[in-house]
Write a protein that holds these residues in place. Structure first.
Motif, short mmCIF file in Angstrom:
data_model
loop_
_atom_site.label_atom_id
_atom_site.label_comp_id
_atom_site.label_asym_id
_atom_site.label_seq_id
_atom_site.Cartn_x
_atom_site.Cartn_y
_atom_site.Cartn_z
N ALA A 52 0.79 -1.32 0.00
CA ALA A 52 -0.03 -0.01 -0.07
C ALA A 52 0.73 1.19 -0.04
CB ALA A 52 -1.00 -0.14 1.11
N ARG A 53 2.01 1.21 0.88
CA ARG A 53 2.71 2.64 0.80
C ARG A 53 3.49 2.72 -0.36
NH1 ARG A 53 1.87 5.96 4.21
NH2 ARG A 53 4.17 6.67 4.25
N ARG A 54 3.79 1.56 -1.11
CA ARG A 54 4.51 1.87 -2.34
C ARG A 54 3.63 2.30 -3.25
NH1 ARG A 54 7.26 -3.29 -1.07
NH2 ARG A 54 5.83 -4.29 -1.95
N ARG A 55 2.41 2.33 -3.26
CA ARG A 55 1.51 2.81 -4.35
C ARG A 55 0.80 4.34 -3.74
NH1 ARG A 55 -1.28 -1.84 -2.82
NH2 ARG A 55 -3.67 -1.27 -2.00
N LYS A 56 1.67 4.56 -2.48
CA LYS A 56 1.35 5.90 -1.92
C LYS A 56 -0.24 5.95 -1.32
CE LYS A 56 4.82 8.53 -4.00
NZ LYS A 56 5.75 7.64 -3.66
N ALA A 57 -0.70 4.68 -0.96
CA ALA A 57 -2.06 4.48 -0.32
C ALA A 57 -1.73 4.48 1.16
CB ALA A 57 -2.65 3.33 -0.89
N ILE A 58 -2.81 4.94 2.04
CA ILE A 58 -2.87 5.12 3.31
C ILE A 58 -3.44 3.84 4.11
CG2 ILE A 58 -3.21 6.54 5.70
CD1 ILE A 58 -3.07 8.75 3.63
N MET A 59 -2.88 3.24 5.07
CA MET A 59 -3.58 2.44 6.00
C MET A 59 -3.81 2.88 7.32
SD MET A 59 -2.56 -1.39 4.65
CE MET A 59 -3.77 -2.16 5.37
N GLN A 60 -5.02 2.82 7.69
CA GLN A 60 -5.44 3.58 9.16
C GLN A 60 -6.11 2.58 9.93
OE1 GLN A 60 -7.41 6.71 7.23
NE2 GLN A 60 -6.05 8.36 8.26
N PHE A 82 5.23 -3.43 14.71
CA PHE A 82 6.05 -3.59 13.53
C PHE A 82 4.87 -2.99 12.28
CE2 PHE A 82 6.94 -7.34 16.25
CZ PHE A 82 8.42 -7.41 16.15
N ASN A 83 3.70 -2.82 12.58
CA ASN A 83 2.79 -2.42 11.53
C ASN A 83 3.16 -1.01 11.50
OD1 ASN A 83 1.61 -4.92 12.53
ND2 ASN A 83 -0.48 -4.20 12.16
N ILE A 84 3.22 -0.12 12.57
CA ILE A 84 3.57 1.23 12.43
C ILE A 84 5.01 1.43 11.83
CG2 ILE A 84 4.07 3.27 13.99
CD1 ILE A 84 2.02 2.00 15.95
N ALA A 85 5.92 0.63 12.09
CA ALA A 85 7.23 0.95 11.43
C ALA A 85 7.13 0.50 9.99
CB ALA A 85 8.13 -0.18 12.17
N SER A 86 6.18 -0.21 9.53
CA SER A 86 5.93 -0.45 8.14
C SER A 86 5.06 0.63 7.63
CB SER A 86 5.55 -1.98 7.91
OG SER A 86 6.32 -2.81 8.53
N GLY A 87 4.31 1.44 8.22
CA GLY A 87 3.65 2.52 7.57
C GLY A 87 2.08 2.62 7.87
N GLU A 88 1.55 1.79 8.67
CA GLU A 88 0.46 1.66 8.92
C GLU A 88 0.24 2.99 10.26
OE1 GLU A 88 -3.51 -0.95 10.69
OE2 GLU A 88 -1.40 -2.18 10.38
#
Length: 163
Positions: A52-60, A82-88
């Motif tokens: 998701a981050r690679r395609r510039k999408a956000i996970m919340q 781990f989720n937060i460190a990965s971008g969630e």
């Protein structure tokens, strides 16, 4: 459900209300955590976040919690590192604050790009039994998401609350 995580463009938002989920795949990890406080990342979920981050999408995610925390929530909050460190983006709100919203939506759901809601269904022990796709009345879900994100606290703020 995998296709929804692969195809959203802007964001995926999750509301979690249950204080404990019965997930067979997590039972061994929870037992290990309770004995040693050690935890391994969920590699499959981390991969979803990174894609998701690679395609510039956000996970919340907004996690509703009660005190004292259940063992399951202690495990889950530790796993969130781990989720937060990965971008969630993960936020917390106390049950009392959630209840003050008087929302008709009092169940777990995923909201994808303001277009699709997956209402998550669980039995009375927290075991996932399926989901229902909802494509109407999106404004109710969008408004609740916006309210929750404006009220909820980060994990760092949650740690301060608990001191």
């Amino acid at each position: 459900m995998q296709k929804y995580f692969e195809n959203f463009k802007k964001y995926a938002f999750r509301l979690e209300l249950l204080q404990e989920y019965d997930v067979e795949e997590e039972k061994e990890a929870i037992e290990k955590f309770l004995k040693s406080a050690k935890i391994e990342p969920d590699k499959e979920w981390i991969n979803i976040i990174k894609k998701a981050r690679r395609r510039k999408a956000i996970m919340q995610r907004v996690r509703v919690i009660n005190l004292p925390l259940t063992d399951y929530l202690k495990f889950e909050i530790k796993a969130y590192q781990f989720n937060i460190a990965s971008g969630e983006n993960i936020y917390f709100i106390y049950q009392e604050e959630f209840d003050k919203l008087n929302s008709e939506i009092n169940y777990d759901f995923w909201l994808f790009d303001d277009k699709i809601v997956l209402k998550m269904n669980y039995n009375n022990k927290g075991k996932f039994i399926g989901f229902v796709k909802i494509k109407s009345d999106m404004n109710r879900y969008i408004n609740l998401k916006d309210k929750l994100l404006s009220m909820a606290k980060s994990i760092k703020e949650l740690e301060r609350w608990q001191k």
